[in-house]
Scaffold this active site. Sequence first.
Site, PDB file in Angstrom:
ATOM      1  N   GLU A   8      72.693  57.068   1.895  1.00 57.32           N
ATOM      2  CA  GLU A   8      72.649  58.005   0.821  1.00 57.32           C
ATOM      3  C   GLU A   8      73.821  58.278   0.254  1.00 57.32           C
ATOM      4  O   GLU A   8      74.753  57.518   0.561  1.00 57.32           O
ATOM      5  CB  GLU A   8      71.806  59.168   1.541  1.00 57.32           C
ATOM      6  CG  GLU A   8      72.390  59.840   2.500  1.00 57.32           C
ATOM      7  CD  GLU A   8      71.937  61.111   3.302  1.00 57.32           C
ATOM      8  OE1 GLU A   8      70.825  61.452   2.806  1.00 57.32           O
ATOM      9  OE2 GLU A   8      72.462  61.795   4.063  1.00 57.32           O
ATOM     10  N   LYS A  14      69.669  69.685   9.034  1.00 61.47           N
ATOM     11  CA  LYS A  14      70.535  69.871   7.937  1.00 61.47           C
ATOM     12  C   LYS A  14      71.673  70.814   8.568  1.00 61.47           C
ATOM     13  O   LYS A  14      71.457  71.807   8.563  1.00 61.47           O
ATOM     14  CB  LYS A  14      69.895  70.616   6.722  1.00 61.47           C
ATOM     15  CG  LYS A  14      70.731  70.323   5.378  1.00 61.47           C
ATOM     16  CD  LYS A  14      70.028  70.692   4.115  1.00 61.47           C
ATOM     17  CE  LYS A  14      70.837  71.137   3.159  1.00 61.47           C
ATOM     18  NZ  LYS A  14      71.844  70.009   2.861  1.00 61.47           N
TER      19      LYS A  14
HETATM   20  N1  PMP Z   1      71.220  64.108   1.752  1.00 64.16           N
HETATM   21  C1  PMP Z   1      72.280  65.082   2.025  1.00 64.16           C
HETATM   22  C2  PMP Z   1      73.451  64.670   3.035  1.00 64.16           C
HETATM   23  C3  PMP Z   1      72.289  66.561   1.406  1.00 64.16           C
HETATM   24  O1  PMP Z   1      73.049  67.420   1.750  1.00 64.16           O
HETATM   25  C4  PMP Z   1      71.181  66.895   0.581  1.00 64.16           C
HETATM   26  C5  PMP Z   1      71.290  67.947  -0.108  1.00 64.16           C
HETATM   27  N2  PMP Z   1      70.394  68.886   0.366  1.00 64.16           N
HETATM   28  C6  PMP Z   1      70.342  65.857   0.067  1.00 64.16           C
HETATM   29  C7  PMP Z   1      70.426  64.448   0.755  1.00 64.16           C
HETATM   30  C8  PMP Z   1      69.318  65.990  -0.678  1.00 64.16           C
HETATM   31  O2  PMP Z   1      68.222  66.764  -0.016  1.00 64.16           O
HETATM   32  P1  PMP Z   1      67.246  67.862  -1.034  1.00 64.16           P
HETATM   33  O3  PMP Z   1      66.476  67.221  -2.175  1.00 64.16           O
HETATM   34  O4  PMP Z   1      66.389  68.538   0.124  1.00 64.16           O
HETATM   35  O5  PMP Z   1      68.246  68.751  -1.835  1.00 64.16           O
END
Ligand code: PMP
Length: 291
Positions: free
Chosen positions: A183, A150
């Site tokens: 996504e 991330k």
């Molecule tokens: N994909 C992306 C690109 C994101 O930024 C996030 C948010 N963190 C998610 C998916 C979802 O991840 P999480 O459930 O850990 O918040």
Amino acid sequence: MPAYSINGELVKESEAKVSVLDRGLLYGDGIFEGIKMYNGYIFKLKEHMTRLYESAKLIGMDMGVSEDKFTEEVLKTAAAAEESSAYVRITVSRMGNLGLHTLLDTITVTRMIIVIPLAYQSTEAYDKGLHLTNVSMARIPEISLPMRAKTLGYLNNILAVNEAKKNGADDALLLNTDGNVAESTGSNIFYIKGDVLVTPSPDAGILIGVTRNCIMEIAKNMGFNVLEKLFKQDELIQADEVFLTGTAMEIMPVYKINDTLISGGKPGEKTKSLMKSFKEHIANCPGAKAK
Ligand code: PMP
């Protein structure tokens, strides 16, 4: 009042500043996490800290402190905030070095934590769902950047959601460079067909969401057959129901993809039951106590 800390020290907002030589600012050279605190408990804190340290490893970042020590800093900062339900944003950036050639493992980092009020999506958004659309950009491919990390550079995602909104939708449906569904811009995607719950596998180049993993577990316990695989958009738009997941939004129904209505243009019943089970999970397993 929100709370802020830098390298473990609580600071006032006016002191919560970084240098103009911060590489997170100069190059997006850093990593982050977005976590939620509900009623004084930080939900899935361990999972977020694990992902943070995995992100660091993937970009060759020396975090300088142990995961346990950093977790304590997060709890201390959350405890200092007035709000007991808040968004906890962790940012770790490499410091003070203009130029691309410095060996990364020689650079120290700045650890920043901000704990700010939650910005809730309107309840109408959950009642109605979101409209997703294709945009001109793809999800950055794994070969160019470790997408499981991330990392701070979210310009790809920002431009994608902006283009989607300019085209009258709520968010973008990001495909990868092979044309597989990846996504949305800040959330993972799922579809339901019969009793099967499908989500793109990590090979699609997704961020492996903490919420995604949690929903997969909940869905298995509810009797869904849960599948991770690569699939194209044609398959997605033929689904019974589609929804997004993420820390901030939790579970958000999708009612339309481009011009195609999903589940008759309204949130599906199975999505609604997953939303209910997720709320129950938060109540039953609230996470780490901060206050
Ligand atoms: N994909 C992306 C690109 C994101 O930024 C996030 C948010 N963190 C998610 C998916 C979802 O991840 P999480 O459930 O850990 O918040």
